[in-house]
Every structure is written in structure tokens, then in C-alpha cells.
Design an enzyme around this catalytic site. Structure first.
Site, PDB file in Angstrom:
ATOM      1  CG  ASP A   9      -1.925   1.096   1.253  1.00  0.00           C
ATOM      2  OD1 ASP A   9      -2.379   1.497   0.163  1.00  0.00           O
ATOM      3  OD2 ASP A   9      -2.298   1.546   2.358  1.00  0.00           O
ATOM      4  CG  HIS A  10      -0.378   4.912   0.194  1.00  0.00           C
ATOM      5  ND1 HIS A  10      -0.759   5.974  -0.591  1.00  0.00           N
ATOM      6  CD2 HIS A  10      -1.500   4.546   0.868  1.00  0.00           C
ATOM      7  CE1 HIS A  10      -2.034   6.257  -0.389  1.00  0.00           C
ATOM      8  NE2 HIS A  10      -2.513   5.390   0.494  1.00  0.00           N
ATOM      9  CD  GLU A  21      -3.991   8.555  -4.174  1.00  0.00           C
ATOM     10  OE1 GLU A  21      -4.215   9.684  -3.682  1.00  0.00           O
ATOM     11  OE2 GLU A  21      -3.572   7.585  -3.509  1.00  0.00           O
ATOM     12  CG  HIS A  27      -5.240   8.130   3.702  1.00  0.00           C
ATOM     13  ND1 HIS A  27      -4.847   8.919   2.646  1.00  0.00           N
ATOM     14  CD2 HIS A  27      -5.315   6.864   3.226  1.00  0.00           C
ATOM     15  CE1 HIS A  27      -4.669   8.153   1.576  1.00  0.00           C
ATOM     16  NE2 HIS A  27      -4.948   6.908   1.896  1.00  0.00           N
ATOM     17  CG  HIS A  53      -6.505   4.925  -1.177  1.00  0.00           C
ATOM     18  ND1 HIS A  53      -5.197   4.758  -0.773  1.00  0.00           N
ATOM     19  CD2 HIS A  53      -6.642   4.171  -2.304  1.00  0.00           C
ATOM     20  CE1 HIS A  53      -4.577   3.944  -1.616  1.00  0.00           C
ATOM     21  NE2 HIS A  53      -5.430   3.588  -2.558  1.00  0.00           N
ATOM     22  CB  THR A 111     -11.569   4.723   8.383  1.00  0.00           C
ATOM     23  OG1 THR A 111     -10.760   3.555   8.437  1.00  0.00           O
ATOM     24  CG2 THR A 111     -11.973   5.111   9.805  1.00  0.00           C
ATOM     25  CG  ASN A 168      -7.302   0.904   0.320  1.00  0.00           C
ATOM     26  OD1 ASN A 168      -7.700   0.016  -0.436  1.00  0.00           O
ATOM     27  ND2 ASN A 168      -6.149   1.523   0.140  1.00  0.00           N
TER      28      ASN A 168
END
Length: 273
Positions: free
Chosen positions: A82-83, A134, A173, A201, A204, A223
Site C-alpha cells: 500500500d502506497h 492514484e 486517510h 482510499h 474508514t 481500503n
């Protein structure tokens, strides 16, 4: 079964208007919790590792654990960087068995991001691995959101050959200070121009109804990192507080934590299916 790539799970998910949950793990307990939850539901899952963990032995040890678990299961599991912050890091991830990688050029100019991602796609595809990139920028915390456009997405995919595209439609994020409002119209426009699976992304804290609308627009990977890891840490703290000065072996202390994390992961997977 062997670990799979994004191409084994995400195009079908997009066609069926569902998303595969991608959980960021950091240790044995989070790996096991995600795996056992997906296994219980017989659902595909993406286990991903943030690039910081590639700066010591953790990413390699997690890869060994995930490969062992996958070999004894019949659910599709992709192991993802990731990233990723450099081509060297992508090569390192591929060398230790990651079946998908991300190159994050979102802070570069659009032209520089294309050049970097095209080279990352070449490296990945030569190794039989899939690549996520991205456009726009999904910041951490209070950073400025740079929204993606359909025209940029179409040009980027055509010039890079990436397998999955992370887009910026209003997420960040980390935890939100106020409820996020996704630009679903923008997501729909991008989905109409781009045929590959889209990635969200910052999953949450996004309300389920908004996630469902994003999925209907072509998002096939969502994600989840902050929420899962925060739950783990809070439950560990609660177990330690309950023990007080009484010693309790680590494995017994962690068992109820894992059970709660598994319940959370099962609920999240169901909500995206």
C-alpha cells in the site's frame, strides 16, 4: 490456494457491483483476524501492508504468514503493498512475494505521475504482478483534497496500463472530524470513462450508503486501515486495564481482541458485498 493478483478478483467484483475489502495489517494478530473473518465468509480479501513496514523485516514476515495461510485455504487472497513510494520498494515487495503493488505518484505533477506509473506497470507486469496507482490526492488528516477528474482518469489509464486506479472523490486517510460527503457524480463520470476497477482510499468512517453508491459507480476495492487498527489498539488497552496488576499471558490477553476484530472485519466484508 496460491495468492492471487487484483486481476483475479477485482474485474469480476466491479462487473457484479460489489467491492473487495482491503485491510491494512501490521502484525500476526491483525493478519489472523482478517484471514479468519474472510475464511468464515468464504469471501475474497486483500491483505495489504503500508510502505513504512517495508523499512524493516515486518513486511517480509507478514508475507510469509499470509502465504502460509493462503496455502491452506480456498479463498482468493491478494497480498498488496500500500502506497509504495519508489520503484525500488516495488521491486523489493515483488521479490518477497507480494502479488500486487501500488505506486503513489499522487503528489507529483500529472505528467510525472504518468511516467512513474507507466514504468511501475512495466516492472509489475513483467513479474506477473498487478499495479495500483492514484490520481488526484487523498490526504492524511486535514490535508487538502485534490479531486480526480474523468478526463485525467481516462488519459492516465490509457498511458500507463495500470490494473486498478485509486481516485479522489472526497475521502481522506484517518478519522473524519465531520461526516464525509463523497462526490458520487464525479465517481460515476470516472467510472463511465474508465473500465478498470476503481479504488477508494480512506474508507474508514464513510457511511455505508455512500460506499454503496461509489461501488455502483465502479469502485471495486475499498481500503480500511485506521478503523481496524484503532479497534485493535483500543481493545488491547482495555484488556490490559482489566488485568490491572495481575499477569495474563499474551496469547490469552489477545484472544478476545482478535474475536472483536474478526467480528468487525466480517461486518465490513458483508457491507461491501
Amino acid at each position: 490456494m496460491p495468492l492471487v493478483t487484483f486481476n483475479d478478483i477485482l474485474p469480476q467484483a466491479r462487473a457484479e457491483k460489489r467491492a473487495v475489502a482491503a485491510f491494512n495489517v501490521a502484525n500476526l494478530e491483525t493478519v489472523l483476524s482478517v484471514f479468519k473473518a474472510a475464511e468464515a465468509l468464504k469471501a475474497p480479501v486483500i491483505i495489504q501492508v503500508y510502505q513504512r513496514l517495508f523499512k524493516d523485516e515486518r513486511a517480509s514476515l507478514i508475507a510469509a504468514m499470509v502465504k502460509r495461510l493462503a496455502s491452506e485455504s480456498d479463498i482468493p487472497i491478494a497480498l498488496h503493498l500500500d502506497h509504495g513510494e519508489s520503484l525500488e520498494q516495488l521491486r523489493a515487495a515483488i521479490a518477497i512475494g507480494y502479488t500486487s503493488v501500488m505506486i503513489d505518484g499522487s503528489k507529483l505533477s500529472f505528467a510525472e505521475n504518468i511516467a512513474l506509473s507507466a514504468e511501475a506497470a512495466r516492472i509489475s507486469h513483467d513479474a506477473g504482478v498487478t499495479l495500483e496507482a492514484e490520481i488526484g490526492h487523498v490526504p492524511f488528516g486535514d490535508g487538502a483534497i485534490e479531486l480526480s477528474t474523468a478526463a485525467e482518469a481516462e488519459a492516465f489509464v490509457a498511458k500507463t496500463g495500470v490494473d486498478a486506479l485509486a481516485i479522489s472523490i472526497g475521502t481522506v486517510h484517518g478519522f473524519y472530524k465531520q461526516a464525509p460527503v463523497l462526490d458520487i457524480g464525479r465517481a460515476r463520470e470516472i467510472g463511465e470513462k474508465v473500465g478498470i476497477p476503481l479504488v477508494l482510499h480512506g474508507g474508514t468512517g464513510v457511511p455505508e450508503d455512500q460506499l454503496r453508491l461509489a461501488i455502483s459507480s465502479g469502485v471495486a476495492k475499498i481500503n480500511i486501515a485506521t478503523e481496524l487498527q484503532s479497534l485493535f489498539l483500543k481493545r488491547v488497552a482495555a484488556e490490559l486495564a482489566a488485568c490491572g496488576d495481575t499477569f495474563k499471558p499474551v496469547d490469552l490477553c489477545i484472544k478476545p481482541v482478535e474475536a472483536d476484530v474478526q467480528a468487525y472485519v466480517r461486518a465490513k466484508i458483508r457491507s461491501l458485498s
